[in-house]
Design an enzyme around this catalytic site. Structure first.
Site: not given
Length: 740
Positions: A355, A391
């Site tokens: 993330d 990401e």
């Protein structure tokens, strides 16, 4: 409780049982003393001062402390918030290396390290609280890590054959009728045969689980409105599986969630499905300087967090969540690496999706592609062999780094998502941009030596609209989140097909179904690694809410009863057939790049107008060109299998009409369709049809016309000529088109 304590060892960090007793070790370079707190079944606390300090690690060994023992820490040190130190021994702390955590926090004022009437408003974090937080805190649990894997190992499935299914552990099974009620919403539920049967029927090869690290389920801003953290992007520990996803009769007693997670992984592996974890090493659930003291803030705030250099009272925030982990510190970098290795070696997971990964690359301020984090990953004998997905952005300046991650890394390709959404909603977009994304985004990855599977292609993900909502809403509808619709992305590149939200208009409903098939077909026929958002195959809707991070209810859970609807059942069947079709044909999952330029015909790929001629520079750069025929030559894959044998496949023509009008396509002359051979093309897939796939023996030939309905994809497969299609047959396909 009378407990002996021996010096013990500074390594490994955490609580480790050796069969006779347990060694406890905690890193804190600025602490003055550390108390280990043991809790009995009634919650009574015994404090033991850790006797040894070795290289900033406080440690001690306790004989006769066995698995199931609940514990926490109290850390003594300076309370000087303006200097970055926030020690407060009145606050019970989670061990950063705990392998299991029992229960959730009970949100309240006791969790905050400040409580002083002399400090109010923005300065209240400068105060000091003497209220004990133990009763409101979950407890760490000593565990026995022994487990019979029965020979299970990582699957190591090839990247180019990978199909990812992004899914929430709880939401996937919470209402599944074939899973026993006591297992729904748990690791055991995800590992249940009924859950695995659905995954197998789809043909996916990997599940990408939303965060399973133990997280803060009750952040302060949600508790007053009766909501809590559903997605889990607020980690409090990077080793312990979230106890809320475990069957309740074991999670809070013996740390049984560890074994339950392992059993889930083993069951998925036995079904040939890899497990990828969405991990959040960029920040924690303690928030900004006004947040609660739950773990790292109280263990050593100045070491674990990235503080503003000239104002260390405050946190650098590259994440929008209040804080950023201090990956420049070697011990914090070690924490991340130890966690990653643990999940691979001890828990057998096959990879990670990071993330806001750009935040991990910030050694100074700017993102540094060659940061220590990536260098360590690259040389690590364990982590360099698993699937690594970034990401590739964060919220800081220069944080958008799509295409800039190093070797070994694949990336969520946000440019793929945006391009395909614009293409199918009739928004101006260059055909050349569509072609680049469809063929693996070589403009982003090829020049640095990366391969097509560096691109994780997706249309939808957990953050945003579901596929059904993408074609049903122009605007977000997030009022249920209690933030007056201010949260969530406002620019979704969506199109409601003529009416916002639910409707009884059959024409609009038909178009929405067709648009879903268009998106799915585009996704699974593109080069790169496709990622399907869990539930999109079922027509799952969140009724326009594009930020269900706090909706642990039917709004975000799968609705398995939706399969009683024939439209959703057809969508599921279509998705299953589409994925299986991709898997049968290596031309759609190539390991290597196409030869030549993307914007020109080559021996392995050809690009043609609807009239059958090669695309010109004007066509490539037109912002309104929405028709194209793509020739994929299965005889020219130019790659070998594992035994060195050349791989070949059928050849295909992919005709795409993304305009609101029916268009007659002239099939092009290709390297296969010359006058001496005259091979035919048989229609295999037509997104205008509710079934999608076609079962007929009509054969088309080069220079003949094929009518495509508005907003339609037709896939033709090279086939031996059977009969020349008649003009009457040609004229039959365009009925029922809608216009704008």
């Amino acid at each position: 409780m009378s407990v002996s304590v021996w010096p013990g060892r500074p390594y490994p960090l955490g609580a480790h049982w050796d069969g006779e007793g347990t060694n406890f070790a905690l890193f804190s370079e600025n602490a003055e003393a550390v108390d280990l707190c043991l809790f009995d079944a009634q919650g009574a606390e015994t404090r033991i001062r850790l006797p040894e300090l070795t290289y900033d690690v406080w440690h001690g060994y306790l004989p006769n402390i066995h698995p199931g023992q609940r514990y926490g820490y109290r850390v003594h040190g300076p309370h000087q918030p303006k200097e970055g130190h926030r020690f407060n021994s009145h606050k019970l702390l989670i061990d950063p290396y705990a392998l299991a955590i029992a229960g959730d926090i009970r949100f309240g004022t006791s969790l905050f390290a400040y409580e002083d009437e002399a400090f109010t408003g923005r300065d209240r974090d400068l105060g000091f609280s003497t209220t004990d937080s133990a009763e409101a805190m979950p407890k760490c649990v000593v565990v026995d890590t022994a487990f019979d894997w029965e020979g299970d190992t990582l699957l190591n499935l090839p990247w180019h054959e990978t199909i990812i299914y992004e899914v929430h552990v709880k939401g996937f099974t919470q209402t599944h009728p074939a899973i026993p009620a006591e297992l729904r919403g748990t690791y055991a539920g995800l590992g249940h045969p009924a859950a695995i049967a659905h995954l197998k029927s789809l043909g996916i090869t990997a599940v990408e689980l939303l965060p399973v690290h133990h997280f803060n389920a009750y952040p302060g801003h949600l508790v007053p409105v009766g909501l809590h953290n559903y997605w889990g992007y607020d980690s409090l520990n990077y080793f312990a599986p979230h106890s809320g996803y475990s069957t309740s009769n074991v999670a809070d007693v013996q740390g049984g969630q560890v074994c339950e997670f392992k059993r889930m992984v083993k069951a998925l592996h036995q079904a040939g499905i890899e497990v990828i974890l969405d991990v959040v090493y960029n920040h924690t659930g303690e928030g900004n300087h006004l947040g609660p003291t739950l773990t790292l803030r109280g263990v050593d705030n100045a070491a674990y967090y990235r503080l503003v250099e000239d104002m260390p009272r405050y946190y650098m925030d590259f994440t929008g969540c209040g804080n950023s982990l201090n990956v420049r510190h070697p011990q914090i970098l070690k924490l991340i690496m130890d966690s990653l290795r643990y999940w691979v070696t001890e828990m057998h997971v096959d990879g990670f999706r990071f993330d806001l990964a750009s935040a991990l690359a910030r050694e100074l301020y700017a993102v540094n592609q060659l940061s220590a984090f990536f260098n360590i990953i690259h040389q690590d004998p364990v982590l360099s062999r698993v699937k690594l997905i970034a990401e590739p952005w964060d919220l800081g300046e220069g944080g958008y780094q799509v295409g800039n991650f190093p070797h070994l890394w694949s990336e969520w390709n946000g440019q793929y998502r945006d391009t395909m959404r614009d293409f199918w909603r009739d928004h101006p977009s260059r055909l050349g941009e569509f072609a680049s994304r469809f063929t693996g985004s070589s403009d982003l990855y090829q020049d640095t030596g990366r391969l097509p599977y560096a691109s994780i292609n997706f249309i939808t993900a957990h953050d945003g609209f579901t596929l059904r909502d993408l074609v049903s809403y122009n605007e977000k509808h997030n009022m249920a989140n209690g933030e007056n619709n201010r949260d969530g992305e406002s620019y979704n590149r969506s199109w409601n097909c003529g009416e916002e939200g639910e409707t009884n208009d059959e024409k609009i409903l038909t178009l929405r179904s067709q648009q879903q098939r268009n998106f799915l077909t585009t996704l699974f026929l593109s080069k790169g690694v496709p990622m399907l958002l869990g539930g999109d195959e079922l027509g799952r809707t969140q009724h326009g809410n594009n930020n269900t991070y706090c909706q642990d209810n039917t709004l975000a859970w799968f609705d398995w009863n939706s399969l009683n609807n024939s439209e959703n059942q057809q969508l599921l069947t279509f998705t299953q057939q589409l994925i299986q079709f991709r898997q049968r044909h290596p031309v759609f999952c190539r390991r290597r790049w196409f030869e030549g330029r993307i914007d020109a015909c080559a021996v392995d790929i050809g690009w043609f107008t609807a009239a059958g001629s090669e695309l010109t520079d004007k066509d490539w750069n037109s912002p309104t060109a929405k028709t194209v025929t793509i020739f994929l030559n299965g005889d020219e894959l130019r790659t070998d299998d594992d035994r060195g044998q050349a791989i070949t496949d059928d050849s295909f023509l992919l005709c795409i009409n993304a305009t609101p009008k029916a268009v007659s396509f002239t099939l092009p002359q290709t390297s296969l369709s010359n006058p001496s051979q005259r091979p035919g093309w048989r229609r295999m897939l037509d997104t205008k049809l509710t079934t999608g796939f076609v079962h007929d023996d009509v054969v088309y030939y080069a220079e003949q016309t094929l009518p495509l309905s508005a907003r339609t994809i037709v896939l033709l497969q090279c086939a031996p000529g059977k009969r020349l299609v008649s003009s009457e047959t040609n004229a039959a396909g365009a009925a029922g088109d809608e216009t704008e």
